[in-house]
Structures are given as C-alpha cells and as structure tokens.
Motif scaffolding. Structure first.
Motif, mmCIF file in Angstrom:
data_model
loop_
_atom_site.group_PDB
_atom_site.id
_atom_site.type_symbol
_atom_site.label_atom_id
_atom_site.label_comp_id
_atom_site.label_asym_id
_atom_site.label_seq_id
_atom_site.Cartn_x
_atom_site.Cartn_y
_atom_site.Cartn_z
ATOM 1 N N TYR A 6 0.819 -1.223 0.000
ATOM 2 C CA TYR A 6 0.000 0.000 0.000
ATOM 3 C C TYR A 6 0.850 1.269 0.000
ATOM 4 C CZ TYR A 6 -3.674 -3.251 1.297
ATOM 5 O OH TYR A 6 -4.551 -4.303 1.300
ATOM 6 N N CYS A 7 1.780 1.322 0.950
ATOM 7 C CA CYS A 7 2.560 2.561 1.054
ATOM 8 C C CYS A 7 3.777 2.318 1.935
ATOM 9 C CB CYS A 7 1.713 3.705 1.615
ATOM 10 S SG CYS A 7 1.027 3.402 3.249
ATOM 11 N N GLY A 21 -7.699 -4.790 4.363
ATOM 12 C CA GLY A 21 -7.110 -4.441 3.077
ATOM 13 C C GLY A 21 -7.826 -5.167 1.952
ATOM 14 N N VAL A 27 -4.274 -5.509 7.317
ATOM 15 C CA VAL A 27 -3.006 -4.856 6.975
ATOM 16 C C VAL A 27 -1.988 -5.127 8.074
ATOM 17 C CG1 VAL A 27 -1.896 -2.602 6.639
ATOM 18 C CG2 VAL A 27 -4.133 -3.065 5.622
ATOM 19 N N HIS A 57 -7.606 0.182 -1.154
ATOM 20 C CA HIS A 57 -6.218 0.662 -1.302
ATOM 21 C C HIS A 57 -6.112 2.087 -0.781
ATOM 22 C CE1 HIS A 57 -2.302 1.213 -3.499
ATOM 23 N NE2 HIS A 57 -2.715 2.466 -3.497
ATOM 24 N N VAL A 60 -6.487 2.425 3.092
ATOM 25 C CA VAL A 60 -5.316 2.046 3.901
ATOM 26 C C VAL A 60 -4.270 3.156 3.871
ATOM 27 C CG1 VAL A 60 -3.390 0.429 4.105
ATOM 28 C CG2 VAL A 60 -5.693 -0.429 3.597
ATOM 29 N N VAL A 61 -4.002 3.669 2.669
ATOM 30 C CA VAL A 61 -3.011 4.748 2.553
ATOM 31 C C VAL A 61 -3.483 5.965 3.346
ATOM 32 C CG1 VAL A 61 -1.788 6.263 0.960
ATOM 33 C CG2 VAL A 61 -2.289 3.914 0.288
ATOM 34 N N PRO A 72 2.609 6.490 -1.355
ATOM 35 C CA PRO A 72 1.712 5.400 -1.750
ATOM 36 C C PRO A 72 2.297 4.610 -2.913
ATOM 37 C CG PRO A 72 0.656 7.571 -1.960
ATOM 38 C CD PRO A 72 2.116 7.791 -1.763
#
Lengths: 239, 87
Positions: A6-7, A21, A27, A57, A60-61, A72
């Motif tokens: 994700y990042c 996620g 995550v 996505h 989560v970021v 990201p």
C-alpha cells in the motif's frame, strides 16, 4: 504467497492492524531499513480493478496519512516479501529523500474543463473559391492556427492558475492539453496546514473566470509525488 | 483530516448531482495512474481498465451537459455499473 503493498512511511507511532485491506486481509507492517511498509497478504496473481479494491487501497493509505505522510504504491503492486525488502534496501536513500519532500504535506487536485474559447479565425478564402487541393491545405492551415490559438489560451490559463497558487505550493505537476475539454489537470503538493488557504485561493480564482469549470479535490496522499523510478527514467531519457 | 469524498467541488455553474461517482473517478485517477512503482511488480486485471477510461471520458464530457447526462443515465454504461459487475 505474495504481498499487496500500500505505502511506505518513515515512522508510525501507532500501527493500526485492524484495517481491512484487499481481499479482506488485515493490513500488517514490515520494517525495513527504518522504513515501514504497509502490506497485506494476497493469494491471487492478479489484482482486479474493482470499486472495492480501489477504495480499500486508498483507505489504507489514507489511514497512514492520518499519522504521517507516506509514499503510496501504485494500485496493483504485488510483491514477494523478499523483493519488497530488496527494493526498500536498494532505494533507501531515494525513498528517504522523497519522504522528506512530502513530509507533513498533502496533495490537492485542480482540474479545469473548458469550452474552447475565442472566435474562429476568419477563412482566407471561401471553400467554393478553392480547388480541392487548396481547400484541403487551407483546412489544415486553419486547424493548425486553431491549435496554436488553443495552446496560447491554455498556457495563459495555466500561468494564471500557477500565479494564484504559487505562495501555497511546494511542488506541482500540471498537464496541459489544449485540444481537450479537460484542458488542465494540476496536482499540487501543499502543507497540511494550507488546505483551507488553498481552497480559498482556488475559489477566488474560480470567481475571476466564470467561463471555466473547476473540479477541485483533496487532500490526497501524495500519489503524484511518490514515484522515484519515473524521475530516474526521465533524467536519463528513458520514456 | 477530512476526506476528499466530502470535499470535491465542481464549478459553480455546473449541477452535478452524483458526487459519489465523481469521487470514485477522482480516486481512480489518483490510485491507478500514480504512485510509487516497483518495476515489474504491478499486476492488475486490465480487462476492466477500459471501463475506467470510458468513465473518465464520461466525466469530462458530461460536465458541460450534466443535466442531459443525468437524464440519460439509465441509457449509458456507467463506470459505476462496470465496476460493480467486476466485483
């Protein structure tokens, strides 16, 4: 099993491991070279472009963004843990430099949509006065003159926009497409604390040019300012 | 921090009723086209990507004619519909 990435972030005081996620996998966080990468396990070899996946996505970021500004990964990044560790280790300095650039910043997006403005240039001669070849050449000439005129107008709008926002932005990426309705797509990296000021400035600019349509969104994680490989490629002439 | 989903602003003279669709399109624009790339590691199912570009074109072309698009919403293949089918 692969990991969905994700990042990457520099530090996280609280690592929220309750975030769902992609594929409903929670995550987790991998620490490599003092950097932290948010990942979740992913069993398939392909990431579907679905509404749920895209929003997961981004969510989560965005959760990481509440603590610190991360870099990201592009949607769809599947890696083995080994290759992820190798990537971070090999590019540690570049990642740290990029994280410093986006530190305590967010991305804002301004799109401008126009009805191409200005009068068409007068034709040199009417079509009926010309032969087929001359008429074709004149139409091409008119088209080129029209494109030049659009480019001039589009650049003028881009400069006007940049001038109105310059005091607020750290970095910008602006795409100008004079022949398209979406004439300007600008991404702006600004301090988190400047969000309301940025919006106010855009509103002020918008009121000055009622013929233009504005689409403003944000704050976003710095998607436009995250990649390090693209700059390397650009620098060395690889497209 | 506020969410961009609540923050999308469309030009003052444009009536765009479906903010959710705009938000999704903006998210697609950011998430799909940009971000940190690990060379060779991106594996997305590209079959649906055309739908996204169709959706973006709909967004751009519809800003000027928002009311007309909204009236004809049921007639056209929307981005939302395409993505829902893919889920």
């Amino acid at each position: 099993m692969k990991l969905y990435a994700y990042c990457v972030a520099e530090c996280l005081s609280y690592r929220d491991e309750t975030i769902p996620g992609l594929a409903d996998r929670l995550v987790r966080y991998i620490e490599v070279e003092e950097l932290i990468v948010a990942v979740s396990e992913f069993q398939s070899d392909n990431v579907g472009v679905t509404r749920q996946n895209i929003l997961r996505h981004d969510a989560v970021v965005r959760r990481v963004l509440t603590q610190t500004t991360p870099l990201p990964f592009r949607f769809g990044t599947l890696v083995t843990e080994e290759s992820l560790r190798s990537f971070v280790t090999a590019r540690r300095n570049a990642l740290l430099e990029r994280l410093a650039l986006v530190h305590d910043a967010v991305e804002m997006s301004v799109k401008i949509i126009w009805q191409q403005i200005g009068d068409d240039p007068p034709p040199i001669a009417s079509q009926s006065e010309l032969g087929v070849g001359a008429a074709f050449l004149q139409s091409k000439r008119d088209e080129l003159r029209g494109n030049e005129r659009l480019a001039t107008q589009a650049n003028e709008i881009a400069e006007w926009l940049a001038g109105g926002l310059q005091d607020l932005i750290r970095k910008q990426v602006v795409n100008i497409q004079p022949t398209q309705k979406l004439v300007i797509a600008g991404s702006y990296l600004i301090d988190r604390s400047s969000e309301s000021g940025f919006r106010g400035s855009v509103s002020q600019l918008e009121s000055q040019r009622p013929e233009l349509h504005f689409l403003t969104s944000g704050p976003w994680p710095p998607y436009t300012f995250a990649n390090i490989d693209l700059e390397f490629e650009t620098q060395f002439g690889v497209s | 921090m506020s969410s961009p989903f609540d923050q999308i602003i469309v030009g003052s003279d444009v009536e765009f009723a479906d903010d959710a669709e705009l938000s999704l399109l903006e998210t697609l624009d950011h998430v799909l086209n940009r971000g940190l790339v690990i060379a060779g590691e991106i594996t997305i199912a590209v079959a649906d990507v055309d739908l996204i570009f169709v959706g973006l074109n709909v967004l751009v072309s519809s800003v000027e004619t928002a009311n007309e698009v909204l009236r004809e919403r049921g007639k056209r293949p929307t981005l939302s519909a395409g993505l829902t089918e893919a889920e």
